[in-house]
Design an enzyme around this catalytic site. Structure first.
Site, PDB file in Angstrom:
ATOM      1  N   CYS A 357       0.819  -1.231   0.000  1.00  0.00           N
ATOM      2  CA  CYS A 357       0.000   0.000   0.000  1.00  0.00           C
ATOM      3  C   CYS A 357       0.843   1.267   0.000  1.00  0.00           C
ATOM      4  O   CYS A 357       0.368   2.322  -0.412  1.00  0.00           O
ATOM      5  CB  CYS A 357      -0.885   0.050   1.231  1.00  0.00           C
TER       6      CYS A 357
HETATM    7  O1  KQY Z   1      -4.025   0.928   0.642  1.00  0.00           O
HETATM    8  C1  KQY Z   1      -4.259   1.079   1.798  1.00  0.00           C
HETATM    9  N1  KQY Z   1      -4.328   0.052   2.576  1.00  0.00           N
HETATM   10  C2  KQY Z   1      -4.495   2.436   2.289  1.00  0.00           C
HETATM   11  C3  KQY Z   1      -5.047   2.507   3.627  1.00  0.00           C
HETATM   12  C4  KQY Z   1      -5.264   3.914   4.039  1.00  0.00           C
HETATM   13  C5  KQY Z   1      -5.464   3.992   5.473  1.00  0.00           C
HETATM   14  C6  KQY Z   1      -5.650   5.379   5.962  1.00  0.00           C
HETATM   15  N2  KQY Z   1      -5.852   5.344   7.352  1.00  0.00           N
END
Ligand code: KQY
Length: 367
Positions: A357
């Site tokens: 991520c």
């Molecule tokens: O891709 C992702 N897992 C992004 C998560 C964003 C979390 C913001 N608190």
């Protein structure tokens, strides 16, 4: 960036598989105190370790605010890491960076999806997100690469995985969620994916991992390891809410074929045991009106699937769990030509995601 008004498919560009060679990996520096505990200090150490581990094989560029520039430069000092001052709202480059596309000649361009912080005002994770929505075009500008902007189509890079040979995997939980593209039907969403990524077959898993705050991003649940082979998060614990999700996804995968007409082999990767933030960890996060509150009773969506494939290496999160070694060993079998490098993933997970991520790969350009 130079904004192109056609589409990648019309121009002969497609999204390559993650295992194709990378020119660099993009990241951003965590600092917002209503998402990262203790003003982001533990997360910064975790991100720096991820960046340095990637940089052992692949150049890394990290976007950093003006306020954090000096600190980040010092913490990230390594020969293969470049730091660029850039305004962002947070540090999830998988979702805010461009999705890079390439053509047969090896030219590279980017897709700049509209971004609404995983749901906008309907369950999104922070407000505002205006600076994050500019990140993809800033990166393309920096690289002098042309891009395609989808003003009327919201997508995050973590919501898709491709095999580079025409097949894409995603989840209905995310892409059909009312908080992303309520004006589009499933068929219209498929058409957007076909046009902007040049895929021909879209495999729809029903859901992602339980309590994934992105509404079930596939990159925390299932990914390709090679054409016609995927690795899927797995639990045999019938009391785990992921038990049925894993089985439903496996059924979809084994009962379909990919864009080339091949059956899909599903490899199972164990999930870590249920992970929760502690009271102390939650109390270190600032409270804010539009931000996801942190609560020790809510399970975190920990998963080894959230790894990055980069040049010669797999960068996998660990959770101080007995399954850490099993997961790394399994990935070594699935990626015999890559070194499996592990990095502690808890601090990143506390912010809502993991290594995949927070990274975005830019394919190697041949021109
Ligand atoms: O891709 C992702 N897992 C992004 C998560 C964003 C979390 C913001 N608190």
């Amino acid at each position: 960036m130079t904004v192109l008004t056609s589409t990648p498919r019309k121009d002969g560009f497609f999204m390559p598989a993650e295992w194709t060679p990378h020119q660099q990996i993009w990241m951003a520096w965590p600092e917002r105190p209503d998402n990262w505990r203790l003003g982001g200090k533990p997360a910064q150490a975790a991100f720096a370790l991820v960046a340095k581990t990637i940089a052992e094989t692949t150049p890394v560029t990290v976007l950093v605010s003006a306020q954090q520039y000096s600190n980040a430069c010092i913490q990230l000092s390594a020969s293969n890491i470049r730091v660029i001052e850039t305004t962002t709202n947070d540090a999830w480059l998988r979702d805010t960076g461009p999705t890079f596309v390439t053509n047969k000649a090896g030219e590279v361009r980017g897709v700049d999806w509209a971004f609404n912080a995983w749901g906008g005002l309907e369950g999104g994770l922070y407000f505002p997100w205006d600076q994050d929505d500019l990140v993809a075009s800033k990166i393309l500008n920096n690289e002098r690469l042309a891009g395609y902007r989808t003003d009327d189509f919201v997508l995050e890079g973590g919501a898709i995985h491709v095999d580079g040979e025409g097949t894409l995997i995603t989840t209905e939980e995310c892409l059909l969620n009312h908080n992303r593209n309520p004006h589009l039907t499933k068929e219209q969403i498929e058409n957007q994916l076909r046009e902007y990524l040049s895929v021909d077959k879209i495999i729809w898993l029903k859901e992602g991992l339980y309590k994934d705050e992105t509404n079930g991003h596939v990159d925390n649940f299932c990914c390709f390891v090679k054409p016609a082979e995927v690795v899927l998060a797995w639990t045999d614990d019938e009391t785990d809410p992921n038990y049925q999700r894993c089985r439903d996804a496996e059924q979809v995968l084994i009962n379909t074929t990919d864009a080339q007409g091949r059956s899909i082999t599903v490899h199972r990767l164990p999930l870590p045991q249920a992970i929760y933030a502690s009271e102390e960890e939650c109390s270190g996060v600032d409270k804010a009106f539009a931000t996801q509150p942190r609560n020790p009773s809510i399970r975190l969506a920990g998963s080894y699937i959230n790894f990055l494939i980069t040049n010669g290496a797999i960068i996998m999160p660990t959770f101080n769990d007995p399954a850490d070694h099993l997961a790394a060993a399994k990935l070594q079998i699935l990626f015999p030509n890559h070194a499996i490098k592990t990095v502690p993933g808890r601090e990143i997970l506390l912010g809502g995601g993991n290594i995949h991520c927070i990274t975005q790969q830019q394919p190697m350009s041949a021109v």
